[in-house]
Structures are given as structure tokens and as C-alpha cells.
Design a protein around this motif. Structure first.
Motif, mmCIF file in Angstrom:
data_model
loop_
_atom_site.group_PDB
_atom_site.id
_atom_site.type_symbol
_atom_site.label_atom_id
_atom_site.label_comp_id
_atom_site.label_asym_id
_atom_site.label_seq_id
_atom_site.Cartn_x
_atom_site.Cartn_y
_atom_site.Cartn_z
ATOM 1 N N UNK A 1 38.176 44.643 46.924
ATOM 2 C CA UNK A 1 38.587 45.484 45.944
ATOM 3 C C UNK A 1 39.414 44.773 45.076
ATOM 4 N N UNK A 2 39.900 45.604 44.032
ATOM 5 C CA UNK A 2 40.705 44.942 42.918
ATOM 6 C C UNK A 2 41.825 44.181 43.700
ATOM 7 N N UNK A 3 42.599 43.195 42.991
ATOM 8 C CA UNK A 3 43.607 42.523 43.699
ATOM 9 C C UNK A 3 44.635 43.515 43.826
ATOM 10 N N UNK A 4 45.713 43.095 44.731
ATOM 11 C CA UNK A 4 46.908 43.669 44.875
ATOM 12 C C UNK A 4 47.681 43.802 43.554
ATOM 13 N N UNK A 5 48.221 44.902 43.437
ATOM 14 C CA UNK A 5 49.233 45.092 42.138
ATOM 15 C C UNK A 5 48.514 45.718 41.216
ATOM 16 N N UNK A 6 47.063 45.730 41.008
ATOM 17 C CA UNK A 6 46.257 46.254 39.995
ATOM 18 C C UNK A 6 46.229 47.679 39.998
ATOM 19 N N UNK A 7 46.505 48.452 39.133
ATOM 20 C CA UNK A 7 46.129 50.006 39.132
ATOM 21 C C UNK A 7 44.969 50.357 39.239
ATOM 22 N N UNK A 8 44.620 51.411 39.929
ATOM 23 C CA UNK A 8 43.450 52.209 40.010
ATOM 24 C C UNK A 8 43.542 53.647 39.683
ATOM 25 N N UNK A 9 42.383 54.162 39.140
ATOM 26 C CA UNK A 9 42.510 55.593 38.736
ATOM 27 C C UNK A 9 42.605 56.515 40.065
ATOM 28 N N UNK A 10 43.459 57.279 40.221
ATOM 29 C CA UNK A 10 43.507 58.476 41.165
ATOM 30 C C UNK A 10 43.157 59.759 40.747
ATOM 31 N N UNK A 11 43.268 60.084 39.619
ATOM 32 C CA UNK A 11 42.896 61.303 39.016
ATOM 33 C C UNK A 11 42.194 61.176 37.812
ATOM 34 N N UNK A 12 41.132 61.793 37.710
ATOM 35 C CA UNK A 12 40.172 61.633 36.298
ATOM 36 C C UNK A 12 39.107 60.585 36.248
ATOM 37 N N UNK A 13 38.679 59.999 37.660
ATOM 38 C CA UNK A 13 37.765 59.101 37.563
ATOM 39 C C UNK A 13 36.461 59.577 37.010
ATOM 40 N N UNK A 14 36.130 60.882 37.661
ATOM 41 C CA UNK A 14 34.812 61.590 37.070
ATOM 42 C C UNK A 14 34.677 61.659 35.482
ATOM 43 N N UNK A 15 35.671 61.995 34.992
ATOM 44 C CA UNK A 15 35.636 62.053 33.628
ATOM 45 C C UNK A 15 35.440 60.748 32.774
ATOM 46 N N UNK A 16 35.980 59.559 33.529
ATOM 47 C CA UNK A 16 35.909 58.477 33.059
ATOM 48 C C UNK A 16 34.426 57.908 33.295
#
Length: 147
Positions: free
Chosen positions: A121-136
Motif C-alpha cells: 500500500x501507500x508508504x508509512x506517513x502518507x495520508x489516506x481518505x477515510x471518509x468521502x472516498x465514494x464521492x472521490x
């Protein structure tokens, strides 16, 4: 025309989202800047989605960092950041810049409560979407919310 997999993924995601149309302009609304700009990353089929501030706020976008799991080579993200494709593949939206997101494939090893342990997955420390991904996703697939 969208392929059946894209349409199916959207249908699966939309069932749990009461107001996907929050990011889409209404047919009755006056012409204005689009709520999202979608661009293909050169040399790939990956796209970035940049939402306006208003669209990101309407979608309720929230993020969390990718963390290192206790075992080497494993990552942790909130389970709410995990998205499923019809073929069973998993991915998440990684933050690239303010209100700019890119869909990234992930490999889920296990889920315990609200935490997903990943082997890729994405590297440690990067931010991921936890709310709103279906809208994205809707913005990425250029779904207006009225279809």
C-alpha cells in the motif's frame, strides 16, 4: 460509455452513500467551475482527482496516516479507507496534495475491528481518505450523481 466493472463498482459504493450528488452540479444549477478536475497520470491509467474546497467539504473528506504495523513489511490503515472492486481487488485513495487524491492498490492481509493490516500500500506517513472516498470515486469516474 463506462465499462460494466466501473458501473458495478460505482453501484456498490453508492449503496452506502446517501448523497453522492454533493460533489456534482445539478442540471438546474447555473454553469460554474466543475467541483472536480480529473487528470490521467502520464504513462499510466492512474488518475488524480482534485476537488474544490467546497466539494471536499460537501463530501466530508477526512484522512488518516498510514502507519507501520508491528511485523516488518506490514502497514496499517483505518478499515474505512479500504475500498473494494467487483473483482475482489482492494485500493485506497492516497492524498497527493490539498484536496488532490490518487487511487492506489493495496493488499489486505487482515482486518481487526476498525484497522486493516496491509502487505502492500501507500508508504508509512502518507495520508489516506477515510471518509468521502465514494464521492472521490464518483468524481474520478465523472458520475454526476444524477445517473
Amino acid at each position: 460509455m463506462r465499462n460494466a466493472k466501473s458501473a458495478g463498482l460505482l453501484a456498490v459504493c453508492l449503496l452506502s452513500v446517501p448523497a453522492l450528488g454533493a460533489c456534482a452540479k445539478s442540471a438546474a444549477a447555473p454553469e460554474s467551475d466543475p467541483p472536480a478536475v480529473v487528470e490521467t497520470v502520464p504513462g499510466s491509467d492512474v488518475k488524480t482527482v482534485q476537488l474544490t474546497d467546497d466539494a471536499a467539504q460537501a463530501a466530508g473528506i477526512s484522512t488518516a496516516p498510514v502507519t507501520q504495523a508491528s511485523a516488518p513489511g506490514q502497514l496499517r490503515i483505518p478499515y474505512s479507507a479500504v475500498m473494494y472492486y467487483l473483482d475482489g481487488s482492494t485500493w485506497t485513495y492516497q492524498v497527493q496534495a490539498k484536496n488532490t487524491f490518487r487511487r492506489v492498490p493495496i493488499r489486505v492481509q487482515s482486518i481487526s475491528g476498525q484497522v486493516a493490516t496491509l502487505t502492500a500500500g501507500p508508504p508509512v506517513g502518507s495520508q489516506v481518505v477515510t471518509v468521502g472516498a465514494p464521492e472521490v470515486l464518483g468524481a474520478e469516474l465523472e458520475i454526476s450523481g444524477e445517473q
